[in-house]
Design a protein around this motif. Sequence first.
Motif, PDB file in Angstrom:
ATOM      1  N   VAL A 166      -1.474  -4.696  -2.071  1.00 35.00           N
ATOM      2  CA  VAL A 166      -1.761  -4.696  -3.932  1.00 35.00           C
ATOM      3  C   VAL A 166      -2.347  -3.884  -4.366  1.00 35.00           C
ATOM      4  N   ARG A 171      -0.904  -8.337 -13.667  1.00 29.55           N
ATOM      5  CA  ARG A 171      -2.187  -9.480 -13.037  1.00 29.55           C
ATOM      6  C   ARG A 171      -3.027  -9.417 -13.154  1.00 29.55           C
ATOM      7  N   SER A 214      -1.282  -1.102   3.583  1.00 30.83           N
ATOM      8  CA  SER A 214      -0.879  -1.234   4.402  1.00 30.83           C
ATOM      9  C   SER A 214      -1.315  -0.710   5.314  1.00 30.83           C
ATOM     10  N   THR A 225      -4.573  -9.308  -6.741  1.00 27.38           N
ATOM     11  CA  THR A 225      -4.107 -11.282  -6.217  1.00 27.38           C
ATOM     12  C   THR A 225      -3.717 -11.134  -5.151  1.00 27.38           C
ATOM     13  N   ARG A 226      -4.248 -10.493  -4.343  1.00 23.59           N
ATOM     14  CA  ARG A 226      -4.022 -10.871  -2.546  1.00 23.59           C
ATOM     15  C   ARG A 226      -5.051  -9.788  -2.334  1.00 23.59           C
ATOM     16  N   ASN A 227      -4.731 -10.204  -0.472  1.00 24.30           N
ATOM     17  CA  ASN A 227      -5.991  -9.975   0.200  1.00 24.30           C
ATOM     18  C   ASN A 227      -5.919  -8.842   0.891  1.00 24.30           C
TER      19      ASN A 227
END
Length: 296
Positions: free
Chosen positions: A183, A260, A95, A178-180
């Motif tokens: 991760v 994952r 992030s 697994t997501r944007n």
Amino acid sequence: MDFLRPASWEEALAAKAEHPTAVPIAGGTDVMVEINFDHRRPEYLLDLNRIGELSEWEAGEESVRLGASVPYSTIMEQLRGELPGLALASHTVASPQIRNRGGVGGNLGTASPAGDAHPALLAAGAEVEVESVRGSRLIPIDEFYTGVKRNALAADELIRAVHIKKADGPQQYSKVGTRNAMVIAVCAFGLALHPGTRTVRTGIGSAAPTPVRARTAEEFLNAALDEGGFWDNGKIITPSVAKQFADLCSAACNPIDDVRGTASYRRHAVGIMARRTLTWAWESYRGTAASTEGVA
């Protein structure tokens, strides 16, 4: 757990020499997770946040000396031209808050195969500057990773900086998650074209016990580009060459099954990323060559 807070680099080296098991902490984005989940309980934490020089960088004529604690956000904002592959990798880190705290030194110190910076560093051919009270040395990135979450640092050494040659050609980076955001990579791939030496380097993350290069794939592609005169004629790389390169990159993996992703998926995904990043990088090279030399 004791907390050591040196005010200078010299004090940090002395503290590390006196307490070789002390775990360095700067951004804390890796270490604090391990501590919070009780995966690690060191006797000493060595806080490096008061040492300002670790957050500094300088661009020389041929390379960039990147302090171990230079935040990913700084790499993205100020070094995109000199270090495009690492800037792309930095953009995928967690992030904005973590990108403002974490740095490449932490990735290297943890040496997790899933560290986002590793493929870009391998592709660029970086060197890691480490130091102890005994002196300093440069460790080639190819020799830095020695096992699962293990590196070539001696017990009394600290990472001071990373030396990375300025890009002399296009660089690319791709990551599967697994997501944007926020991760850990299922797998990642870095690629750098080096027109000066007419070579291609790669880096693979989270698909082997350590970050690795696809050396056989590199050797194949280097030979194919040379034999076909691609560096000079600027032609599109043929699909058969791209496919063989991708297959060899997949073969360079030694992944595991985990929550994952499966090993077979990782191999497949690395091949896809290899083909795509090669296509993107080569198209960029052709465009640059065409604008500067009239290559069609």
